[in-house]
Design a protein around this motif. Structure first.
Motif, PDB file in Angstrom:
ATOM      1  N   VAL A  61       5.824   9.239   1.182  1.00 27.15           N
ATOM      2  CA  VAL A  61       6.179   9.323  -0.239  1.00 27.15           C
ATOM      3  C   VAL A  61       6.835   8.006  -0.644  1.00 27.15           C
ATOM      4  CG1 VAL A  61       7.493  10.550  -2.001  1.00 27.15           C
ATOM      5  CG2 VAL A  61       6.523  11.811  -0.064  1.00 27.15           C
ATOM      6  N   TYR A  62       6.195   7.295  -1.576  1.00 29.70           N
ATOM      7  CA  TYR A  62       6.635   5.964  -1.988  1.00 29.70           C
ATOM      8  C   TYR A  62       6.977   5.969  -3.470  1.00 29.70           C
ATOM      9  CZ  TYR A  62       4.477   4.717   2.401  1.00 29.70           C
ATOM     10  OH  TYR A  62       4.142   4.654   3.731  1.00 29.70           O
ATOM     11  N   VAL A  63       8.068   5.300  -3.836  1.00 29.51           N
ATOM     12  CA  VAL A  63       8.475   5.216  -5.238  1.00 29.51           C
ATOM     13  C   VAL A  63       8.783   3.768  -5.604  1.00 29.51           C
ATOM     14  CG1 VAL A  63       9.389   7.566  -5.340  1.00 29.51           C
ATOM     15  CG2 VAL A  63      10.898   5.687  -4.721  1.00 29.51           C
ATOM     16  N   GLY A  64       8.610   3.466  -6.889  1.00 29.14           N
ATOM     17  CA  GLY A  64       8.921   2.143  -7.408  1.00 29.14           C
ATOM     18  C   GLY A  64       8.777   2.135  -8.915  1.00 29.14           C
ATOM     19  N   HIS A  74      -2.976  -3.044  -8.810  1.00 25.38           N
ATOM     20  CA  HIS A  74      -3.129  -3.811  -7.568  1.00 25.38           C
ATOM     21  C   HIS A  74      -2.717  -2.958  -6.361  1.00 25.38           C
ATOM     22  CE1 HIS A  74      -3.063  -7.044  -4.669  1.00 25.38           C
ATOM     23  NE2 HIS A  74      -1.821  -6.694  -4.361  1.00 25.38           N
ATOM     24  N   ILE A  75      -1.605  -2.262  -6.474  1.00 28.05           N
ATOM     25  CA  ILE A  75      -1.140  -1.409  -5.377  1.00 28.05           C
ATOM     26  C   ILE A  75      -2.165  -0.315  -5.092  1.00 28.05           C
ATOM     27  CG2 ILE A  75       0.621   0.279  -4.699  1.00 28.05           C
ATOM     28  CD1 ILE A  75       2.653  -1.474  -6.245  1.00 28.05           C
ATOM     29  N   TRP A  76      -2.715   0.302  -6.150  1.00 32.08           N
ATOM     30  CA  TRP A  76      -3.705   1.365  -5.949  1.00 32.08           C
ATOM     31  C   TRP A  76      -4.968   0.823  -5.299  1.00 32.08           C
ATOM     32  CZ3 TRP A  76      -3.399   6.203  -5.198  1.00 32.08           C
ATOM     33  CH2 TRP A  76      -4.505   7.028  -5.281  1.00 32.08           C
ATOM     34  N   SER A  77      -5.347  -0.404  -5.621  1.00 32.69           N
ATOM     35  CA  SER A  77      -6.526  -0.993  -4.973  1.00 32.69           C
ATOM     36  C   SER A  77      -6.280  -1.153  -3.476  1.00 32.69           C
ATOM     37  CB  SER A  77      -6.904  -2.335  -5.613  1.00 32.69           C
ATOM     38  OG  SER A  77      -5.971  -3.332  -5.297  1.00 32.69           O
ATOM     39  N   GLN A  78      -5.034  -1.428  -3.074  1.00 36.74           N
ATOM     40  CA  GLN A  78      -4.689  -1.496  -1.654  1.00 36.74           C
ATOM     41  C   GLN A  78      -4.829  -0.122  -0.995  1.00 36.74           C
ATOM     42  OE1 GLN A  78      -3.722  -4.507  -0.024  1.00 36.74           O
ATOM     43  NE2 GLN A  78      -4.602  -5.221  -1.950  1.00 36.74           N
ATOM     44  N   VAL A  79      -4.439   0.920  -1.728  1.00 39.12           N
ATOM     45  CA  VAL A  79      -4.588   2.286  -1.218  1.00 39.12           C
ATOM     46  C   VAL A  79      -6.071   2.621  -1.059  1.00 39.12           C
ATOM     47  CG1 VAL A  79      -4.178   4.738  -1.701  1.00 39.12           C
ATOM     48  CG2 VAL A  79      -2.389   3.047  -2.200  1.00 39.12           C
ATOM     49  N   GLU A  80      -6.871   2.309  -2.069  1.00 38.58           N
ATOM     50  CA  GLU A  80      -8.308   2.584  -2.007  1.00 38.58           C
ATOM     51  C   GLU A  80      -8.962   1.879  -0.820  1.00 38.58           C
ATOM     52  OE1 GLU A  80      -9.587   3.293  -6.625  1.00 38.58           O
ATOM     53  OE2 GLU A  80      -9.300   1.236  -5.964  1.00 38.58           O
ATOM     54  N   ALA A  81      -8.552   0.638  -0.564  1.00 41.55           N
ATOM     55  CA  ALA A  81      -9.150  -0.142   0.517  1.00 41.55           C
ATOM     56  C   ALA A  81      -8.722   0.343   1.903  1.00 41.55           C
ATOM     57  CB  ALA A  81      -8.793  -1.618   0.350  1.00 41.55           C
ATOM     58  N   ILE A  88       5.956  -2.697   1.613  1.00 41.40           N
ATOM     59  CA  ILE A  88       6.294  -4.024   1.095  1.00 41.40           C
ATOM     60  C   ILE A  88       6.634  -3.927  -0.386  1.00 41.40           C
ATOM     61  CG2 ILE A  88       5.331  -6.302   0.553  1.00 41.40           C
ATOM     62  CD1 ILE A  88       3.686  -6.010   3.161  1.00 41.40           C
ATOM     63  N   TRP A  89       5.905  -3.085  -1.120  1.00 43.34           N
ATOM     64  CA  TRP A  89       6.057  -2.988  -2.576  1.00 43.34           C
ATOM     65  C   TRP A  89       6.985  -1.865  -3.012  1.00 43.34           C
ATOM     66  CZ3 TRP A  89       3.770  -6.362  -5.952  1.00 43.34           C
ATOM     67  CH2 TRP A  89       2.776  -7.184  -5.422  1.00 43.34           C
ATOM     68  N   ALA A 139      -2.709   8.917   6.400  1.00 37.35           N
ATOM     69  CA  ALA A 139      -3.010   7.511   6.118  1.00 37.35           C
ATOM     70  C   ALA A 139      -2.770   6.660   7.357  1.00 37.35           C
ATOM     71  CB  ALA A 139      -2.151   6.999   4.976  1.00 37.35           C
ATOM     72  N   PRO A 140      -3.564   5.613   7.539  1.00 40.60           N
ATOM     73  CA  PRO A 140      -3.354   4.716   8.670  1.00 40.60           C
ATOM     74  C   PRO A 140      -1.998   4.000   8.569  1.00 40.60           C
ATOM     75  CG  PRO A 140      -5.498   4.317   7.625  1.00 40.60           C
ATOM     76  CD  PRO A 140      -4.746   5.251   6.747  1.00 40.60           C
ATOM     77  N   PRO A 141      -1.359   3.727   9.707  1.00 43.58           N
ATOM     78  CA  PRO A 141      -0.072   3.025   9.702  1.00 43.58           C
ATOM     79  C   PRO A 141      -0.128   1.681   8.964  1.00 43.58           C
ATOM     80  CG  PRO A 141      -0.519   3.899  11.886  1.00 43.58           C
ATOM     81  CD  PRO A 141      -1.758   4.115  11.065  1.00 43.58           C
ATOM     82  N   ARG A 142      -1.259   1.000   9.031  1.00 46.84           N
ATOM     83  CA  ARG A 142      -1.383  -0.295   8.352  1.00 46.84           C
ATOM     84  C   ARG A 142      -1.184  -0.152   6.842  1.00 46.84           C
ATOM     85  NH1 ARG A 142      -5.985  -4.846   9.243  1.00 46.84           N
ATOM     86  NH2 ARG A 142      -5.325  -6.169   7.533  1.00 46.84           N
ATOM     87  N   LEU A 143      -1.756   0.893   6.243  1.00 54.66           N
ATOM     88  CA  LEU A 143      -1.592   1.127   4.808  1.00 54.66           C
ATOM     89  C   LEU A 143      -0.151   1.501   4.492  1.00 54.66           C
ATOM     90  CD1 LEU A 143      -2.597   1.442   1.925  1.00 54.66           C
ATOM     91  CD2 LEU A 143      -3.299   3.782   2.514  1.00 54.66           C
ATOM     92  N   ARG A 144       0.453   2.316   5.313  1.00 57.87           N
ATOM     93  CA  ARG A 144       1.856   2.707   5.092  1.00 57.87           C
ATOM     94  C   ARG A 144       2.767   1.486   5.119  1.00 57.87           C
ATOM     95  NH1 ARG A 144       3.543   7.877   8.357  1.00 57.87           N
ATOM     96  NH2 ARG A 144       5.330   7.509   7.017  1.00 57.87           N
TER      97      ARG A 144
END
Length: 98
Positions: free
Chosen positions: A28-31, A40-47, A19-20, A9-14
């Motif tokens: 590996v991200y958890v919340g 909303h978070i998944w839409s950020q991943v898709e984009a 943030i969330w 994944a690009p550093p910008r997405l990471r």
């Protein structure tokens, strides 16, 4: 509980996900968020995934106790069999084999 795993994944997405969510290992991200925030978070991943791939898993009230979605190229693909979501492996591409 929400878990997102990124590969290539690009550093910008990471940075955006950090943030969330808490990055407990590289990629590996958890919340713990509502369905609306999760979408909303998944839409950020898709984009922002670019050439990478991702999987998101979250807790739901079903027999397995979770559900998941995937994005991008990966040998592991979700399949539904008799109402259960499982993971199938695509054959190895001989041109890209190690």
């Amino acid at each position: 509980m929400l878990v997102i795993v990124l590969e290539n994944a690009p550093p910008r997405l990471r940075g955006r996900l950090a943030i969330w969510l808490l990055e407990v290992r590289a990629g590996v991200y958890v919340g713990n968020y509502s369905a609306k925030v999760r979408d909303h978070i998944w839409s950020q991943v898709e984009a922002g995934i670019g050439e990478g791939n991702a999987v998101m898993a979250w807790r739901v009230n079903n027999e397995a106790g979770f559900d998941f979605v995937t994005l991008g190229q990966n040998r592991r693909i979700p399949v539904e069999i008799d109402g259960a979501k499982l993971v199938s492996f695509l054959p190895v591409d001989d041109k890209n084999a190690l």
